[in-house]
Design an enzyme around this catalytic site. Structure first.
Site, PDB file in Angstrom:
ATOM      1  N   ASP A 134       0.840  -1.207   0.000  1.00  8.11           N
ATOM      2  CA  ASP A 134       0.000   0.000   0.000  1.00  8.11           C
ATOM      3  C   ASP A 134       0.875   1.257   0.000  1.00  8.11           C
ATOM      4  OD1 ASP A 134      -2.276   1.491   0.031  1.00  8.11           O
ATOM      5  OD2 ASP A 134      -2.815   1.061   2.103  1.00  8.11           O
ATOM      6  N   GLY A 135       0.373   2.308  -0.637  1.00  6.47           N
ATOM      7  CA  GLY A 135       1.033   3.612  -0.560  1.00  6.47           C
ATOM      8  C   GLY A 135       1.695   4.085  -1.844  1.00  6.47           C
ATOM      9  N   ASN A 174     -10.421  -2.996  -6.378  1.00  2.00           N
ATOM     10  CA  ASN A 174      -9.607  -2.081  -7.196  1.00  2.00           C
ATOM     11  C   ASN A 174     -10.187  -1.845  -8.595  1.00  2.00           C
ATOM     12  OD1 ASN A 174      -6.379  -3.166  -5.848  1.00  2.00           O
ATOM     13  ND2 ASN A 174      -7.671  -1.443  -5.249  1.00  2.00           N
ATOM     14  N   GLU A 220       0.875 -13.394  12.205  1.00  2.00           N
ATOM     15  CA  GLU A 220       1.360 -12.196  12.908  1.00  2.00           C
ATOM     16  C   GLU A 220       1.217 -11.025  11.930  1.00  2.00           C
ATOM     17  OE1 GLU A 220       2.670 -11.841  16.038  1.00  2.00           O
ATOM     18  OE2 GLU A 220       2.035 -13.906  16.356  1.00  2.00           O
TER      19      GLU A 220
HETATM   20  C1  FPP Z   1      -1.885   0.170  -3.356  1.00  2.93           C
HETATM   21  O1  FPP Z   1      -1.386   1.479  -3.365  1.00  2.93           O
HETATM   22  C2  FPP Z   1      -1.346  -0.578  -4.474  1.00  2.93           C
HETATM   23  C3  FPP Z   1      -2.081  -1.161  -5.456  1.00  2.93           C
HETATM   24  C4  FPP Z   1      -3.548  -1.082  -5.513  1.00  2.93           C
HETATM   25  C5  FPP Z   1      -1.453  -1.866  -6.568  1.00  2.93           C
HETATM   26  C6  FPP Z   1      -0.217  -2.641  -6.230  1.00  2.93           C
HETATM   27  C7  FPP Z   1       0.617  -2.708  -7.443  1.00  2.93           C
HETATM   28  C8  FPP Z   1       1.964  -2.694  -7.461  1.00  2.93           C
HETATM   29  C9  FPP Z   1       2.780  -2.728  -6.256  1.00  2.93           C
HETATM   30  C10 FPP Z   1       2.761  -2.637  -8.724  1.00  2.93           C
HETATM   31  C11 FPP Z   1       2.489  -3.701  -9.707  1.00  2.93           C
HETATM   32  C12 FPP Z   1       2.451  -5.063  -9.162  1.00  2.93           C
HETATM   33  C13 FPP Z   1       3.190  -6.076  -9.624  1.00  2.93           C
HETATM   34  C14 FPP Z   1       3.035  -7.431  -9.055  1.00  2.93           C
HETATM   35  C15 FPP Z   1       4.203  -5.911 -10.679  1.00  2.93           C
HETATM   36  P1  FPP Z   1      -2.400   2.666  -3.537  1.00  2.93           P
HETATM   37  O2  FPP Z   1      -2.491   2.985  -4.986  1.00  2.93           O
HETATM   38  O3  FPP Z   1      -3.709   2.333  -2.918  1.00  2.93           O
HETATM   39  O4  FPP Z   1      -1.691   3.818  -2.758  1.00  2.93           O
HETATM   40  P2  FPP Z   1      -2.388   4.993  -1.944  1.00  2.93           P
HETATM   41  O5  FPP Z   1      -3.178   4.359  -0.831  1.00  2.93           O
HETATM   42  O6  FPP Z   1      -1.243   5.797  -1.447  1.00  2.93           O
HETATM   43  O7  FPP Z   1      -3.253   5.740  -2.904  1.00  2.93           O
END
Ligand code: FPP
Length: 259
Positions: free
Chosen positions: A22-23, A70, A209
């Site tokens: 996340d983030g 998402n 955990e």
């Molecule tokens: C959450 O951050 C992240 C996601 C919804 C997507 C995760 C994707 C990746 C880490 C990159 C691609 C993945 C792979 C396996 C290559 P957010 O967008 O919710 O962040 P925020 O809460 O700060 O808005």
């Protein structure tokens, strides 16, 4: 906080780590960049943590890459995430196989765009023989949806007379989930300071955990991963028992002390 891999007791390492990455969006916003740039940098953290997990000898790593929820994000961001995933699957295919990492995927994979799904299938096939570590990507995944699908399937079996409801046990239920064959996660890490489970592996994490890191996912790399593993190694998992009972069995702290 840093931790040298040589300081990590292999016996106290978790077998299975699950991560809510996340983030990415906030990382980008803090730099005046678009959210997609944050996801791109997040993909670099994915690479770093996967490699470190393999190097340390973890056998299972599961990453929450895209939730059922998402799909509700702006269309352009969803498209960019699918494109990024497709690129990652293509680019990392040979490297995953060379590192003996088997790719696995859970979630409603049929919802993925055709081109992303076909890259996924190619990488699943190219790494199917690998036995060093299982990397599971949760894609279009939701824990409640997974539990419902398993329940429907078990009810259908019962209706056909193939399952006695009174004989249904935890092992049978676990084997009906998409995660069948994976051990339950020992440790769940969530980055970005948020402290919730967000529909991730709800059944499987009953005894995991939890570590909540304040770092944003793009800032979470090898050293931060090792630090989380070191924190886990210092915890005592009691599985409902008392500390004295566990001391009597004298198992190491952390992941391998199963109840
Ligand atoms: C959450 O951050 C992240 C996601 C919804 C997507 C995760 C994707 C990746 C880490 C990159 C691609 C993945 C792979 C396996 C290559 P957010 O967008 O919710 O962040 P925020 O809460 O700060 O808005």
């Amino acid at each position: 906080m840093d931790a040298n891999p040589s300081q990590l007791d292999p016996a106290a390492l978790p077998r299975h780590v699950a991560i809510i990455m996340d983030g990415n969006g906030r990382w980008a916003q803090e730099r005046g960049l678009g959210r997609v740039r944050g996801h791109e940098e997040g993909a670099n953290s994915v690479r770093a943590v996967v490699e470190e997990a393999r190097r340390l000898g973890l056998t299972h790593l599961t990453l929450y890459a895209f939730s059922e929820e998402n799909w509700g994000r702006p269309g352009a961001e969803v498209k960019a995430l699918m494109r990024l995933l497709k690129r990652f699957l293509k680019k990392e295919r040979d490297d995953l196989a060379a590192k003996d990492i088997r790719l696995n995927a859970i979630g409603q994979l049929a919802r993925l765009p055709e081109d992303t799904r076909s890259e996924l299938e190619r990488t699943l096939a190219a790494t199917a023989h690998c036995g060093g570590m299982v990397l599971t990507l949760a894609l279009s995944y939701g824990g409640r949806q997974e539990i419902l699908a398993a329940t429907r399937e078990l009810c259908a079996r019962a209706a056909r007379g193939q399952l006695d409801p009174a004989a249904l046990d935890e092992a049978t239920f676990s084997a009906s989930l998409q995660s069948a064959g994976l051990p339950d996660p020992d440790l769940m890490i969530r980055t970005s300071g948020e402290q919730r489970i967000s529909n991730f592996l709800l059944w499987q994490m009953a005894y995991a955990e939890f570590i909540f890191s304040p770092l944003l996912w793009p800032d979470f790399r090898e050293a931060q991963f090792r630090a989380a593993l070191a924190e886990y190694a210092g915890r005592q998992r009691r599985f409902g028992k008392t500390g004295q009972q566990l001391a009597a069995t004298s198992k190491p702290k952390g992941g391998r002390a199963r109840g």
